[in-house]
Write a protein that holds these residues in place. Structure first.
Motif, PDB file in Angstrom:
ATOM      1  N   THR A 133       0.862  -1.176   0.000  1.00 11.40           N
ATOM      2  CA  THR A 133       0.000   0.000   0.000  1.00 11.40           C
ATOM      3  C   THR A 133       0.898   1.225   0.000  1.00 11.40           C
ATOM      4  OG1 THR A 133      -1.616  -1.220   1.324  1.00 11.40           O
ATOM      5  CG2 THR A 133      -1.905   1.161   1.131  1.00 11.40           C
ATOM      6  N   PHE A 135       1.939   5.017   0.346  1.00  9.74           N
ATOM      7  CA  PHE A 135       1.554   6.260   1.019  1.00  9.74           C
ATOM      8  C   PHE A 135       1.819   7.446   0.104  1.00  9.74           C
ATOM      9  CE2 PHE A 135       3.115   4.208   5.221  1.00  9.74           C
ATOM     10  CZ  PHE A 135       2.146   3.246   5.096  1.00  9.74           C
ATOM     11  N   SER A 136       3.035   7.486  -0.421  1.00 12.22           N
ATOM     12  CA  SER A 136       3.422   8.624  -1.259  1.00 12.22           C
ATOM     13  C   SER A 136       4.434   8.162  -2.285  1.00 12.22           C
ATOM     14  CB  SER A 136       4.020   9.744  -0.399  1.00 12.22           C
ATOM     15  OG  SER A 136       5.241   9.321   0.176  1.00 12.22           O
ATOM     16  N   ALA A 152       0.460   6.743  -5.259  1.00  9.57           N
ATOM     17  CA  ALA A 152       0.098   7.078  -3.882  1.00  9.57           C
ATOM     18  C   ALA A 152      -1.389   6.837  -3.674  1.00  9.57           C
ATOM     19  CB  ALA A 152       0.449   8.524  -3.589  1.00  9.57           C
ATOM     20  N   GLY A 153      -1.716   6.123  -2.626  1.00  8.64           N
ATOM     21  CA  GLY A 153      -3.114   5.852  -2.336  1.00  8.64           C
ATOM     22  C   GLY A 153      -3.666   4.656  -3.072  1.00  8.64           C
ATOM     23  N   GLU A 154      -2.793   3.814  -3.619  1.00  7.95           N
ATOM     24  CA  GLU A 154      -3.262   2.587  -4.243  1.00  7.95           C
ATOM     25  C   GLU A 154      -2.568   1.407  -3.573  1.00  7.95           C
ATOM     26  OE1 GLU A 154      -3.909   4.362  -8.769  1.00  7.95           O
ATOM     27  OE2 GLU A 154      -2.214   3.044  -8.343  1.00  7.95           O
ATOM     28  N   GLU A 172      10.712  11.136  -6.639  1.00  5.48           N
ATOM     29  CA  GLU A 172      10.309  11.080  -5.237  1.00  5.48           C
ATOM     30  C   GLU A 172      10.492   9.674  -4.676  1.00  5.48           C
ATOM     31  OE1 GLU A 172       6.269  12.191  -2.677  1.00  5.48           O
ATOM     32  OE2 GLU A 172       6.244  12.097  -4.852  1.00  5.48           O
ATOM     33  N   ARG A 175       7.075   5.805  -0.153  1.00  3.97           N
ATOM     34  CA  ARG A 175       6.802   5.292   1.187  1.00  3.97           C
ATOM     35  C   ARG A 175       5.581   4.399   1.106  1.00  3.97           C
ATOM     36  NH1 ARG A 175       8.481   9.133   5.974  1.00  3.97           N
ATOM     37  NH2 ARG A 175       8.787  11.097   4.883  1.00  3.97           N
ATOM     38  N   SER A 177       3.548   0.623   2.934  1.00  4.37           N
ATOM     39  CA  SER A 177       3.539  -0.488   3.886  1.00  4.37           C
ATOM     40  C   SER A 177       3.517  -1.777   3.092  1.00  4.37           C
ATOM     41  CB  SER A 177       2.323  -0.409   4.803  1.00  4.37           C
ATOM     42  OG  SER A 177       1.158  -0.824   4.134  1.00  4.37           O
TER      43      SER A 177
END
Lengths: 188, 188
Positions: A133, A135-136, A152-154, A172, A175, A177
């Motif tokens: 998952t 984060f960014s 990000a967010g997927e 970038e 980040r 999990s």
DNA sequence: GGCGAGTGTTCCATAAACGGAACGCTATCG
DNA sequence: CGATAGCGTTCCGTTTATGGAACACTCGCC
């Protein structure tokens, strides 16, 4: 908590000192704590002075009577949340938690992928699945030849019984999990 | 000796199981881990099967080779580790990490949903998304009227700008990780 | 001063955790 | 096939952690 090192004399003295400090904080004597915890005075004395190599049972009994988690006796006050890092060429991972439940064990990592580098992980045993998952940032992950782009967010998942890669797209860092799920083989 | 402390046969078996799970996840054999950690095979075997009461030295050596903090071998998830906890009627959540990054704030929780109870959460501000990855059990979550069933080893996400619910299907509690992502400035 | 109750340490027989060497087992190879 | 190598478990002698008892010491009290 830098516990990756061996159980050295310093670690023993440090742990003993922490026990002694906690005991003093509570204002109870060595004899009293030994009695309450159900361990011998000799055991506790040797433990506090760092001249013993205690068993799990002893440590549990003392931590329980002091009312502190066992980690507080064994870890340095530096950072109970600073878990050891596993570093690869592009990926830095910190284990957030791990447990087994039923026939499945699970590890949850915090992941950071540096841009500009590709990291390849070897195959895990059959049945291992990874869940990411983000984060960014934007990650490109998954089995070799079947890349998945995760923004990000997927989130995404893949069987990791073949070699698989991690990379950050763009400048970038990513980040995320990462959850690794592993079915346990039947235990005789 | 009597089980005067929390170190019971169950704790020993649980600790051994965690070690075995972590070892299996790394794909190394008992013999290999014993050799790397510098402990006897008999010691590691007895430890994994819960028939021994290991010393701190042994535990440190094995935890070090597995690359995990010692507390992770000894403590039960959700147990004595002092992490801030948020409790609802059915859901207990512990914040694992939180940070802000590029106008987006992210929080990662460890979640446990008790069976037999339904918990409804009010709407969050617009743009907030929740991501759930289930470790064990079966969860029914999501916006009111649009329930999503998530089994062990699956994940789901939903916009949480309307009321949404959490429930565990069946008798088993649900363990999961919940990631909440919310933009710092309203979206749309 | 003597006395009793407390402290923390040291001594020591016992119990148990330790590692090495067997064991039985399953694969893989020639 | 038998041979070999690896696996995890069990056996066993050695090492060592354990708790009770004895120790020296410091108090508060009479």
């Amino acid at each position: 908590m830098e516990n990756s090192g061996p159980w050295s004399a310093e670690a023993a003295v440090a742990t003993g000192g922490r026990i002694r400090a906690l005991r003093a904080q509570r204002g109870i004597s060595l004899s009293e704590l030994a009695r309450r915890a159900g361990v011998g005075k000799a055991t506790l004395s040797g433990l506090e002075t760092g001249t013993r190599n205690p068993t799990a049972e002893t440590l549990y009994a003392i931590a329980g009577q002091l009312g502190v988690p066992l980690a507080m006796l064994l870890s340095t006050p530096g950072g109970p949340l600073s878990v050891p890092e596993v570093r690869g060429t592009a990926v830095a991972a910190q284990l957030l938690e791990a447990f087994q439940d039923g026939g499945v064990s699970t590890e949850l990592y915090r992941l950071e992928i540096r841009p500009g580098v590709l990291q390849t992980s070897p195959a895990h045993p059959a049945g291992v699945v990874e869940y990411l998952t983000v984060f960014s940032g934007t990650a490109q992950v998954g089995r070799v030849g079947e890349p998945i782009v995760v923004r990000a967010g997927e989130h995404a998942s893949w069987d990791s019984d073949t070699p698989h890669t991690y990379a950050a797209l763009g400048d970038e860092p990513v980040r995320a999990s990462l959850l690794i799920r592993h079915p346990l083989e039947p235990v005789g």
